[in-house]
Every structure is written in structure tokens, then in C-alpha cells.
Design an enzyme around this catalytic site. Structure first.
Site, PDB file in Angstrom:
ATOM      1  N   ARG A  99      35.189  10.458 -15.662  1.00 47.62           N
ATOM      2  CA  ARG A  99      34.169  11.507 -15.708  1.00 47.62           C
ATOM      3  C   ARG A  99      34.252  12.338 -16.985  1.00 47.62           C
ATOM      4  O   ARG A  99      33.230  12.848 -17.468  1.00 47.62           O
ATOM      5  CB  ARG A  99      34.289  12.415 -14.480  1.00 47.62           C
ATOM      6  CG  ARG A  99      33.129  13.409 -14.306  1.00 47.62           C
ATOM      7  CD  ARG A  99      33.226  14.119 -12.963  1.00 47.62           C
ATOM      8  NE  ARG A  99      32.051  14.933 -12.695  1.00 47.62           N
ATOM      9  CZ  ARG A  99      31.992  16.260 -12.849  1.00 47.62           C
ATOM     10  NH1 ARG A  99      33.050  16.909 -13.279  1.00 47.62           N
ATOM     11  NH2 ARG A  99      30.888  16.922 -12.568  1.00 47.62           N
ATOM     12  N   ILE A 148      25.677  17.858 -15.228  1.00 58.09           N
ATOM     13  CA  ILE A 148      26.307  16.744 -14.528  1.00 58.09           C
ATOM     14  C   ILE A 148      26.693  17.287 -13.157  1.00 58.09           C
ATOM     15  O   ILE A 148      27.287  18.366 -13.053  1.00 58.09           O
ATOM     16  CB  ILE A 148      27.532  16.202 -15.296  1.00 58.09           C
ATOM     17  CG1 ILE A 148      28.202  15.047 -14.516  1.00 58.09           C
ATOM     18  CG2 ILE A 148      28.532  17.289 -15.630  1.00 58.09           C
ATOM     19  CD1 ILE A 148      29.327  14.380 -15.302  1.00 58.09           C
ATOM     20  N   SER A 149      26.318  16.583 -12.103  1.00 62.13           N
ATOM     21  CA  SER A 149      26.488  17.103 -10.751  1.00 62.13           C
ATOM     22  C   SER A 149      27.958  17.215 -10.359  1.00 62.13           C
ATOM     23  O   SER A 149      28.829  16.520 -10.889  1.00 62.13           O
ATOM     24  CB  SER A 149      25.767  16.199  -9.745  1.00 62.13           C
ATOM     25  OG  SER A 149      24.376  16.257  -9.913  1.00 62.13           O
ATOM     26  N   GLN A 150      28.208  18.100  -9.416  1.00 60.68           N
ATOM     27  CA  GLN A 150      29.512  18.236  -8.781  1.00 60.68           C
ATOM     28  C   GLN A 150      29.979  16.865  -8.263  1.00 60.68           C
ATOM     29  O   GLN A 150      29.181  16.112  -7.707  1.00 60.68           O
ATOM     30  CB  GLN A 150      29.361  19.219  -7.629  1.00 60.68           C
ATOM     31  CG  GLN A 150      30.552  19.396  -6.728  1.00 60.68           C
ATOM     32  CD  GLN A 150      30.182  20.229  -5.504  1.00 60.68           C
ATOM     33  OE1 GLN A 150      29.017  20.542  -5.284  1.00 60.68           O
ATOM     34  NE2 GLN A 150      31.177  20.568  -4.727  1.00 60.68           N
TER      35      GLN A 150
END
EC number: 2.1.1.77
Length: 221
Positions: free
Chosen positions: A43, A69-71
Site C-alpha cells: 500500500r 486512497i480509501s481506508q
């Protein structure tokens, strides 16, 4: 940790394993394919370099151009809801940094992703290359008004808040296909899973979420 390089070190792999165990698996994500993918997609390669020290924390991060960027948990949840198989073709609307597509690409045969912000197209392609994800195709364009010659897909995912159920995507979905999308206003939305059964959509609801608005011809102005 003051800085993180692009190299995937044993320390980073340990952080990723902790992320999967404590943020994702402990909250009910159980699909082994999803857990494996998230443990093996770095990530930190999908966030701006100055934010890499925070890449494995339980929160979304800005990636520029008013995008995020999503959790990690939300990425895991949306991926699990897709019920991915190894031979699936997946349509994604909203590439962002490319992380969600990379997680899906580790499981499925192909991901076709659309991003309307040219700078993010370049960013995502560079990130996917660094992560050695080769089955994701990123296109520049309005994901709410895409070409008609893409063929059919087993899955589709929208990674921004849609004002309505995106029925315009149904024509690309095969019988039995799954579509995951946040639907609601620009402040809070409900995460929906839509399954095409005998040509009709079956809708289930999976909690409140908060995404940036989907911009485009059939999104928010």
C-alpha cells in the site's frame, strides 16, 4: 518511522500483516483471497511519498487533486463484496492511486479502470508498475460515460459517491454479476451491493460510508 522507501522491506511486510490482522480480519473480512491480496499489495507504493509513513494506518489518505486512497478496511470490505473469482473481468470507475484496482487485480483475471483526472492516471500507472501489477488497464476518461465496446464483466466497482444507483453500468454486467457502489449525498452514503439475477438487480446494504463525490456526466456536477 520517519520515511519509507519504495523497497518492500521485511519491516513493511510485517506492518502489512498487522494491518490485515488488526484492521481487516478482526472486523469481519474473512475471504482468504482478499486477505492474501491485501497482505501482498504494498500500500505504501500507492500514496504520495511524504505520506508513506502513514500508509498502513487505519484511515484514508489524500493523494492530491481532491482525491483519496480509501481506508484499508473499506478496500477490504468492497473487495469481499465483489465475490471475486480468478477468471473474473472487473470494471472500476475511479482509479485514484490504483490501490483498489491492484488489490482486485491480485485475485481476478483483469481490471479495466477509468479515471477522469489525467494526473491520477499517470500516478496510478506508475504505482501499478512499481507494484508489478500487470493485469490492470487504466484509461483516462469519464467513468460515467464510457465506451460501449468494452465487452461484459463479472464485476464492477465505483470508488466515489454516486448520487443514484448507476444503472448505466448494467449493460456491461453479465448475468450473476456483482456491482459495489456507495450511493447517497455528498456527505454520507450507503454502501450497496447489486447482484444481477435473471436480468434484474438485487440490492443489499452494507453500512454507511463516506467517499468523495463521483464527478462526471452521470455523477455530481
Amino acid at each position: 518511522m520517519s520515511s519509507i522507501s519504495s523497497k518492500d522491506t521485511p519491516e513493511l511486510k510485517e506492518l502489512r500483516a498487522f494491518m490485515v490482522k488488526e484492521q481487516i480480519e478482526s472486523r469481519g473480512i474473512s475471504d482468504s483471497k482478499v486477505l492474501f491480496s491485501m497482505e501482498n499489495v504494498p500500500r505504501h507504493l500507492f500514496v504520495p511519498e511524504n505520506l508513506r509513513p502513514y500508509a498502513y494506518e487505519d484511515r484514508p489518505l489524500p493523494i492530491g487533486m481532491n482525491a483519496t486512497i480509501s481506508q484499508p478496511y473499506i478496500v477490504g470490505l468492497m473487495t469481499e463484496l465483489l465475490e471475486l473469482k480468478s477468471d473474473d473481468r472487473v470494471l472500476e470507475i475511479g482509479t485514484g492511486s490504483g490501490y483498489q484496482a491492484a488489490v482486485i487485480g491480485k485475485i481476478s483475471a483483469e481490471v479495466v479502470s477509468f479515471e477522469r483526472i489525467k494526473e491520477l492516471v499517470s500516478f496510478a500507472k506508475e504505482n501499478l508498475k512499481k507494484a508489478d501489477i500487470r493485469n490492470v488497464k487504466v484509461f483516462f476518461g469519464d467513468g460515467t460515460d464510457i465506451p460501449e465496446d468494452l465487452g461484459e464483466f463479472e464485476c464492477a466497482i465505483v470508488t466515489a459517491a454516486s448520487p443514484d444507483i448507476p444503472k448505466y453500468l448494467f449493460r456491461y454486467l453479465k448475468e450473476g454479476a456483482r456491482l459495489v457502489v456507495p450511493v447517497g449525498n455528498q456527505c454520507v452514503q450507503e454502501l450497496l451491493k447489486i447482484k444481477i439475477h435473471r436480468g434484474k438487480p438485487e440490492i443489499s446494504y452494507h453500512g454507511s460510508v463516506r467517499f468523495v463525490p463521483l464527478i462526471g456526466d452521470k455523477g455530481w456536477n
